[in-house]
Design a protein around this motif. Sequence first.
Motif, PDB file in Angstrom:
ATOM      1  N   GLY A 690       0.805  -1.227   0.000  1.00 19.19           N
ATOM      2  CA  GLY A 690       0.000   0.000   0.000  1.00 19.19           C
ATOM      3  C   GLY A 690       0.826   1.260   0.000  1.00 19.19           C
ATOM      4  O   GLY A 690       0.323   2.342   0.361  1.00 19.19           O
ATOM      5  N   GLY A 691       2.075   1.146  -0.417  1.00 18.88           N
ATOM      6  CA  GLY A 691       2.975   2.308  -0.407  1.00 18.88           C
ATOM      7  C   GLY A 691       3.250   2.872  -1.782  1.00 18.88           C
ATOM      8  O   GLY A 691       4.277   3.536  -1.986  1.00 18.88           O
ATOM      9  N   ALA A 692       2.345   2.626  -2.746  1.00 22.13           N
ATOM     10  CA  ALA A 692       2.542   3.131  -4.107  1.00 22.13           C
ATOM     11  C   ALA A 692       1.465   4.152  -4.450  1.00 22.13           C
ATOM     12  O   ALA A 692       0.315   4.018  -4.035  1.00 22.13           O
ATOM     13  CB  ALA A 692       2.525   1.987  -5.107  1.00 22.13           C
ATOM     14  N   VAL A 693       1.856   5.147  -5.216  1.00 25.19           N
ATOM     15  CA  VAL A 693       0.951   6.215  -5.636  1.00 25.19           C
ATOM     16  C   VAL A 693       1.118   6.450  -7.128  1.00 25.19           C
ATOM     17  O   VAL A 693       2.242   6.440  -7.645  1.00 25.19           O
ATOM     18  CB  VAL A 693       1.239   7.533  -4.871  1.00 25.19           C
ATOM     19  N   THR A 694       0.011   6.651  -7.817  1.00 23.64           N
ATOM     20  CA  THR A 694       0.059   7.060  -9.226  1.00 23.64           C
ATOM     21  C   THR A 694       0.260   8.569  -9.275  1.00 23.64           C
ATOM     22  O   THR A 694      -0.506   9.330  -8.666  1.00 23.64           O
ATOM     23  CB  THR A 694      -1.245   6.692  -9.958  1.00 23.64           C
ATOM     24  N   ASP A 718       6.768   4.471  -3.251  1.00 22.84           N
ATOM     25  CA  ASP A 718       7.178   4.460  -4.655  1.00 22.84           C
ATOM     26  C   ASP A 718       6.030   5.014  -5.489  1.00 22.84           C
ATOM     27  O   ASP A 718       4.901   5.186  -4.993  1.00 22.84           O
ATOM     28  CB  ASP A 718       7.535   3.039  -5.110  1.00 22.84           C
ATOM     29  N   ILE A 719       6.322   5.305  -6.748  1.00 24.78           N
ATOM     30  CA  ILE A 719       5.292   5.903  -7.609  1.00 24.78           C
ATOM     31  C   ILE A 719       5.274   5.263  -8.989  1.00 24.78           C
ATOM     32  O   ILE A 719       6.302   4.782  -9.486  1.00 24.78           O
ATOM     33  CB  ILE A 719       5.487   7.431  -7.779  1.00 24.78           C
ATOM     34  N   ASP A 720       4.086   5.218  -9.557  1.00 27.51           N
ATOM     35  CA  ASP A 720       3.938   5.049 -11.002  1.00 27.51           C
ATOM     36  C   ASP A 720       3.971   6.465 -11.573  1.00 27.51           C
ATOM     37  O   ASP A 720       3.051   7.267 -11.342  1.00 27.51           O
ATOM     38  CB  ASP A 720       2.585   4.411 -11.350  1.00 27.51           C
ATOM     39  N   LEU A 721       5.020   6.810 -12.284  1.00 31.86           N
ATOM     40  CA  LEU A 721       5.145   8.156 -12.852  1.00 31.86           C
ATOM     41  C   LEU A 721       4.650   8.139 -14.295  1.00 31.86           C
ATOM     42  O   LEU A 721       5.247   7.484 -15.149  1.00 31.86           O
ATOM     43  CB  LEU A 721       6.586   8.651 -12.786  1.00 31.86           C
ATOM     44  N   ILE A 722       3.553   8.841 -14.523  1.00 36.13           N
ATOM     45  CA  ILE A 722       2.940   8.874 -15.853  1.00 36.13           C
ATOM     46  C   ILE A 722       3.041  10.279 -16.424  1.00 36.13           C
ATOM     47  O   ILE A 722       2.567  11.245 -15.817  1.00 36.13           O
ATOM     48  CB  ILE A 722       1.466   8.433 -15.788  1.00 36.13           C
ATOM     49  N   GLU A 723       3.704  10.371 -17.574  1.00 32.69           N
ATOM     50  CA  GLU A 723       3.772  11.657 -18.277  1.00 32.69           C
ATOM     51  C   GLU A 723       2.534  11.800 -19.158  1.00 32.69           C
ATOM     52  O   GLU A 723       2.284  10.966 -20.037  1.00 32.69           O
ATOM     53  CB  GLU A 723       5.030  11.754 -19.137  1.00 32.69           C
ATOM     54  N   LEU A 724       1.784  12.837 -18.929  1.00 32.55           N
ATOM     55  CA  LEU A 724       0.583  13.098 -19.732  1.00 32.55           C
ATOM     56  C   LEU A 724       0.990  13.760 -21.044  1.00 32.55           C
ATOM     57  O   LEU A 724       0.922  14.977 -21.209  1.00 32.55           O
ATOM     58  CB  LEU A 724      -0.385  13.985 -18.945  1.00 32.55           C
ATOM     59  N   THR A 736      -6.168   4.280 -15.687  1.00 29.99           N
ATOM     60  CA  THR A 736      -6.955   3.215 -15.042  1.00 29.99           C
ATOM     61  C   THR A 736      -6.070   2.037 -14.661  1.00 29.99           C
ATOM     62  O   THR A 736      -6.177   1.488 -13.541  1.00 29.99           O
ATOM     63  CB  THR A 736      -8.078   2.740 -15.981  1.00 29.99           C
ATOM     64  N   ALA A 737      -5.187   1.629 -15.565  1.00 30.69           N
ATOM     65  CA  ALA A 737      -4.315   0.483 -15.289  1.00 30.69           C
ATOM     66  C   ALA A 737      -3.424   0.747 -14.084  1.00 30.69           C
ATOM     67  O   ALA A 737      -3.189  -0.146 -13.246  1.00 30.69           O
ATOM     68  CB  ALA A 737      -3.474   0.179 -16.522  1.00 30.69           C
ATOM     69  N   THR A 742      -2.288   0.956  -7.673  1.00 26.91           N
ATOM     70  CA  THR A 742      -1.882   1.799  -6.546  1.00 26.91           C
ATOM     71  C   THR A 742      -3.049   2.279  -5.695  1.00 26.91           C
ATOM     72  O   THR A 742      -2.882   2.520  -4.494  1.00 26.91           O
ATOM     73  CB  THR A 742      -1.126   3.039  -7.060  1.00 26.91           C
ATOM     74  N   ASN A 743      -4.182   2.518  -6.296  1.00 26.24           N
ATOM     75  CA  ASN A 743      -5.401   2.996  -5.624  1.00 26.24           C
ATOM     76  C   ASN A 743      -5.260   4.387  -5.000  1.00 26.24           C
ATOM     77  O   ASN A 743      -6.083   4.801  -4.205  1.00 26.24           O
ATOM     78  CB  ASN A 743      -5.862   2.011  -4.543  1.00 26.24           C
ATOM     79  N   LYS A 744      -4.215   5.081  -5.390  1.00 32.94           N
ATOM     80  CA  LYS A 744      -3.996   6.439  -4.883  1.00 32.94           C
ATOM     81  C   LYS A 744      -3.471   7.311  -6.014  1.00 32.94           C
ATOM     82  O   LYS A 744      -2.668   6.847  -6.835  1.00 32.94           O
ATOM     83  CB  LYS A 744      -3.011   6.430  -3.710  1.00 32.94           C
TER      84      LYS A 744
END
Length: 816
Positions: A690-694, A718-724, A736-737, A742-744
């Motif tokens: 539960g320590g991941a964030v989008t 940690d993070i999912d880093l998404i460049e828009l 969505t994926a 991450t749910n955050k």
Amino acid sequence: MKFARATIVTALFAASAAAFTAPLKSRNVGTFTQPTWGSLQMSTTAPPVEASVDASTEETSEVMRPPINMPWESIGEQLQTAFGYSAEEVQAYSDELEGDKEALMKLYKAMQLARGFENACNQAYMQGKIRGFMHLDNGQESIPGLVDYAIKNGDTKYSYYREHTHALASGVDAGKIMAELFMKDGGTCRGAGGSMHIFDKETYFQGGWALVAEQLPYAAGAAKSILLDRAVGLSDDENQVKQNVAPPEDDDRISIVFVGEGGSQNGRMAEILNAAAKDNLPLLILTIDNGRAINTYTPDIATNGKVYEQGKHYGVPGLLVDGLNAADVAKGGKAVIDYIRSGKGPAMLQVHTYRFNGHSPADPEHERGRKEEKQWARSEQDPIKAFEDKYITSGVFTEDELKAARKEILADVKESVKFADASPMPPVELAKELEYPDAPDTDYNLKPAPEYAAEVNARTISPQQMETVTAHIETLQERAKAGEISIGDAINLAIHEEMLRDPTTTIHAEDLQAGSSYDIPKLTQQTYGQIRAADEIIDEGHFIGKALGEAMNGYRPIVELMNTNFGIYGMAELSSAGNTFATTGGQFDMPMTIIGAGGTAPNQALGAEHSQPFHAYVMGIPGLKICTAASPEAAYGITKSMIRDNGPCFLFAPVKMMKEAKGPVDLGKCAPLNKAALLHEASQESVDEGGAVTVLTYLHGVKESETAIEAIQAEGCDIDLIELRTLKPLDMETITASLARTNKLCILDESTKSGGVGATISAQVSEELFDLLDAPVKRLCMDDAPVPYASSMEEAVVKRGSDLIQVVVDLCVGNH
């Protein structure tokens, strides 16, 4: 169905031409009096014929806006002085029309077509068949008469919101125009445009534009397209797609733009005169001077009534004519048009006229003197009745001949209404189908290049120019392979590759010859010439507008903004670019690419005006694809795709990273315009705990986020880093994926809290993905306060990596 434009008139509505007129004896036909619109009078270079004073002149002495009663002799003097015609040539223009009964009848029918159609529209509006805003042209029929007489099908025509009669005179089918007003699928634009937006590709009738004077630069761009055709040796095929066939030697096409005298006071007029004179554009600026800016008496708000003289300082000649005399308008107007067709450059024509109706049927007309003027003008200044009186009295026509013409036209008017009534409503699905010319998931790598590219390049680019640009491209490609190319150079590389791949690609920019601020247009003018690579005046709205005109006429313009915030000057043009494909019912693509550096980096010290989130400002423009690129790879691939897209696209690059950020490029590869990029994926361990964030971000936020990852991981997160890379359309699939893992969600947003990009994304995620969220969406956005220059204050407004670290940790520990 087709209706001959030579056949439409008076209409179902009982108010025919005669209902708006009084006996000829009460008019001042044949005497010339000085105009009183501000200081409006005949040019000092073409002195007026002395006016005779008689009883009829006294009758109009108290009229708020007296008629000018200009004889042909005065028009002839202007043509000789301003346009260089000889007395014999002027006489020939008069004899050509006055001695041709068939041509005079055609002129009369064109005017009756205009009057009858507008009367039918008025009746349909009162019946509720036409809705929204509608603007009628009664009283100004000499203008469509001129169009019918002297304008050709291949000439491009740009009008404003009072354009029904201009479209009719240009040959647009009357039934289709009426059906468009009735919001029917059989309309010119399938019901998507309406009264103010008549477009017809077949006749090159290109609007119908509702923002006052916006059509001026569009028409200049269309005129430039004519010169482009001649310079690169291309022409339109039967579907108006460019083919490798040069225009004929006698190509004399022009672009004509209609504008009111109120709109002629707009600053766009000075800009179009400058551009037209500078490039010797084949452009006619036709000012319809009815003395009313909407309904306000124009001299109450403007001092320059001599619109036709506005071009003097640019070397653009002008002519003033009296709209009461349709034959004189046709004769004088044709002389002006022939001047342009001969290659001598642009010209202006001012038609002094009166409008019999209010600004729109719903208009209360409370403005000073309007109701009295309208009543007087209907009685004294009707060009149709004046035509009838003149040519019946002179024996050219009998009353029965003109009556038969009116009857013939009336029947066709009824048919146009019948066609509109019978046409079905457009399907509801059409609205979404018209959002973009190219679907968001288009693979631009599969789009073929024009087969004629190599041949056109060979005849338009010298061997020395080709050698120079090839060496330049190879140098940039080597840097790309080595991972050493900058964002600015990556865009420049993509532009050169695409301009060579497709010779219909053009570019507009400020400081273009010098490469602008970030080398985006570097070597374009030196390679492709001024005709395809244009240095522009410092007004982004002007050259975005010209690019729009080019895009409507088979070219693929690129517009480089030195700073994207300067695009604020072009909001009207950007809005119309986004709307055009849909408004025209899918007739006109809009392959325009706008590229610039912008955004707001932490501590960039540029102050408020250079730190505005223009990307957020344009998010609400329908039909516009908006992308960002924080790396050379993204900038290169997106640029190539945007240039190949058939709709308007806007690429934002980070102003403080244009030369700093360097990396590799996937050469020759187009990037999708609907996909975000996952730059860093949170570890599965952090997800399980539960320590991941989008994290969604773009522009400078990418750098801020990447530099924060190590510190975030040091905190056990940690993070999912998404460049828009695409702000619109938004890649909800990738979001969505990630959220499913991450749910955050945290958005590091380079726009304001109110109305920003993050606000839009947050709302959409909350509406569509609420069940995936374990915590509220956290937005790290700019404060609504203007961005200060001083770094000590700026920290309170612009968010950065340190803010991101704190928010990610808070989300992971439940402190939200």
